[in-house]
Scaffold this motif. Structure first.
Motif: not given
Length: 651
Positions: A71-74, A343-344, A349-354
């Motif tokens: 979801r974060a990636r999307r 962020l494969a 990707v979760l940490v980056g999104g947060l």
């Protein structure tokens, strides 16, 4: 239901959702119900997300971290870019107040709760919405909240409840029931909140978890379902409008229509699915998330630098810009993340999104705490922005509902040791006249009283607000005690007769009145007040209200100045002003004709040149907001009060 793979018809359905939304927002009246595209999106999201959860929980390979990472990636990369762009353009174009509000919206959206913010503010269909570059993120917030809570719910239901599908359906019914039950009492809550919108997502969810049918569905049935579903969505798009009570029962049409389209497309190839699967619609469907994100900020900022709103030929250009930005966002932001070129891993990707959301939340909070950085503005933009503040003491001369007593009144002008025999009385529109009153009072060397109370017209009626009744009674006593010879009554008269232009009728003397009843009530109340004043021996001067400007047009002055555009021609068309004032003008004229001691003062000739009642003259804003005069606008009306303050009524 068993078909969860890539479906071109669902990509086309996304296009069917986003195109009406964009056309509706850009003012194409044919698509008056285009806002239902959001409801179609909810059904699609409920179907796809629940399908993923259903498959993975069944296969015992579901992971919360994996789900939220996807979801974060999307969602987050494209959203982050749009939020940054909205802030950058807001820095350039918005007034301090509007930029401060944008900062707050960024903070709320970064926390996935912007729907709660907008629920507390003006409604989705209000003119004020045109000033909010992130208003459209309310639907993203609803979906994001669904993504947070629904996986846990599905896990618990599928593992611990035998007939969990029935329980899911019961939740759908409860949510729909809340939507119906609270629509009239709390329409904004129903429109913006997850509990009252969840049924739309759950309609898609139910499609995703339907048990596979043991018998093949007959082709004619799913063909008909597809056609009926498409017709239902299109009927909503073309026949609903801003006056439709929504969501409520009306939302069933687009929601069930979208559900029928998804169901029919899963049974086999249908005529409608073939149409939705055409290359152009699929292409727009793939861009739909980015297009939805970009189109509204483009509209808001384009509107901010227009003179008379976005015309259709201009709208086409701005929509093409939004489409171009959407393609760029999809190609260079969405795809690299979705294809795991950036962020494969799931944790990165979760940490980056947060971190991205945290940084944006902090940025929004800083903008908000800095009051929108008013020091950004210089030159003409600064001058326009400063006109939004009263600096002549109007607030000191006006009672507000928080005042504990009714003693606030202003004595202005020269020779204040002498008895003042002129008095201005009214609501905040009377207070707005302070510069004009002071100019004349100082020039004539006499003192003048100003009595005003916010939202309290100076009439004699069965006023429902006790504070207004008490204030008006006290002012009347002062007229008798001080032996006032001239009383000027000033008010936003039409507000109490017709309500606000956004449809708010709570301000009427009696909110249950229709237009004819409200006019009759105002006529009786004003005549009663004038008769009471005349009985004291004083003459009465009825000040007609200044032209009301359209919502958002005052903020537009600053935006135009920031891009170097002239604001000449910006204002309310004269005919619109005269139409709203028709009844009141006739009422004032009849009262003046019936009594030579009643006079009418009309600001229209000084406020309207040609066919436009301008907002600014010679580079100076005449307004503080859409209906109150600025200091300069008030001072410009000084000549109108010379007959009152010259004491011509003494003769």
């Amino acid at each position: 239901m068993h078909t969860f793979g890539s479906r071109r018809d669902i990509d086309g359905l996304r296009a069917l959702a986003v195109i009406p939304v964009v056309l509706f927002h850009f003012g194409f009246s044919t698509f008056s119900g285009g806002f239902v595209g959001v409801d179609v999106f909810f059904v699609i999201s409920g179907f796809l997300i629940t399908g993923i959860l259903f498959r993975e929980i069944n296969a015992q390979r579901f992971s919360f971290v994996d789900f939220w990472a996807r979801r974060a990636r999307r969602i987050i990369p494209a959203l982050s870019v749009v939020l940054v762009a909205a802030l950058a353009l807001g820095w350039l174009l918005l007034t301090a107040k509007d930029f401060s509000e944008l900062g707050r919206a960024v903070r709320y959206q970064a926390l996935f709760i912007s729907n709660i913010l907008f629920m507390r503010q003006d409604g989705y269909f209000e003119p004020a919405s045109d000033l909010k570059p992130l208003l459209h993120t309310w639907s993203l917030a609803v979906e994001e909240q669904y993504y947070i809570f629904f996986p846990l719910l599905m896990m618990l239901l599928m593992r611990h409840v035998r007939h969990w599908r029935w329980l899911l359906f019961a939740m759908l019914l409860v949510s729909f029931g809340l939507n119906i039950a609270y629509l009239e009492r709390k329409p904004d809550l129903v429109f913006f909140s997850l509990p009252t919108r969840a049924w739309e997502l759950l309609c898609g969810a139910m499609l995703a978890v339907l048990p596979a049918s043991k018998q093949a569905v007959k082709p004619w049935l799913y063909q008909v379902a597809g056609v009926v579903g498409l017709v239902a969505v299109l009927v909503a798009v073309f026949t609903f409008d801003e006056n439709t009570v929504f969501p409520g029962w009306a939302a069933l049409l687009p929601v069930l229509g979208a559900s029928a389209l998804i169901w029919s497309g899963a049974q086999g190839s249908t005529w409608v699915a073939q149409v939705l699967g055409t290359r152009a619609l699929v292409w727009i469907g793939l861009l739909s998330y980015s297009l939805y994100l970009w189109h509204w900020p483009v509209y808001v900022y384009a509107n901010a630098i227009s003179i008379d709103g976005i015309q259709h030929w201009e709208a086409a250009g701005w929509m093409l810009l939004a489409l171009g930005l959407a393609w760029s966002s999809w190609r260079f932001v969405e795809l690299p993340f979705r294809e795991k070129r950036v962020l494969a891993g799931r944790k990165p990707v979760l940490v980056g999104g947060l971190l991205a959301m945290f940084a944006l939340a902090v940025t929004g909070a800083v903008v908000r705490s800095a009051d929108g950085f008013p020091q950004r503005l210089t030159g003409k933009a600064l001058e326009y922005a400063q006109a939004r503040d009263w600096r002549a003491g109007q607030m000191k001369c006006m009672l507000v509902t928080s005042d504990k007593n009714l003693d606030k009144a202003c004595l202005v002008g020269a020779n204040q040791g002498e008895p003042a025999t002129q008095l201005f009385w009214g609501d905040s529109h009377a207070a707005a006249l302070l510069p004009a009153i002071e100019n004349n009072a100082a020039r004539q060397g006499r003192p003048v009283w100003l009595y005003s109370m916010s939202a309290c017209p100076p009439i004699l009626s069965d006023e429902p607000r006790q504070r207004c009744k008490d204030f008006n009674q006290r002012t009347m006593e002062q007229i008798r005690r001080l032996q006032i010879k001239d009383v000027v009554l000033a008010s936003n008269w039409s507000l109490y007769v017709y309500g606000r232009e956004d449809g708010d009728r709570k301000v009427l003397l009696n909110p249950r009145d229709n237009a004819a009843e409200a006019e009759a009530r105002m006529a009786a109340a004003l005549k009663a007040r004038v008769a009471a004043i005349r009985a004291t021996g004083a003459q009465v001067w009825l000040f007609k209200e200044v032209p009301l400007q359209r919502k958002g047009t005052i903020s537009r002055l600053t935006s135009l100045a920031r891009v170097g555009r002239s604001a000449e021609g910006l204002g309310r068309p004269l005919q619109e002003h005269l139409a709203r004032q028709g009844f009141l003008s006739a009422l004032f004229a009849s009262m003046s004709a019936a009594d030579p001691g009643v006079h009418v003062i009309d600001p229209t000739p000084l406020m309207c040149a040609g066919q436009v009642c301008s907002i600014e003259v010679n580079g100076h804003s005449l307004y503080r907001d859409e209906d109150h005069l600025s200091d300069i606008g008030s001072a410009r009306l000084s000549p109108l009060f010379a007959p009152v303050l010259l004491g011509t009524s003494d003769n």
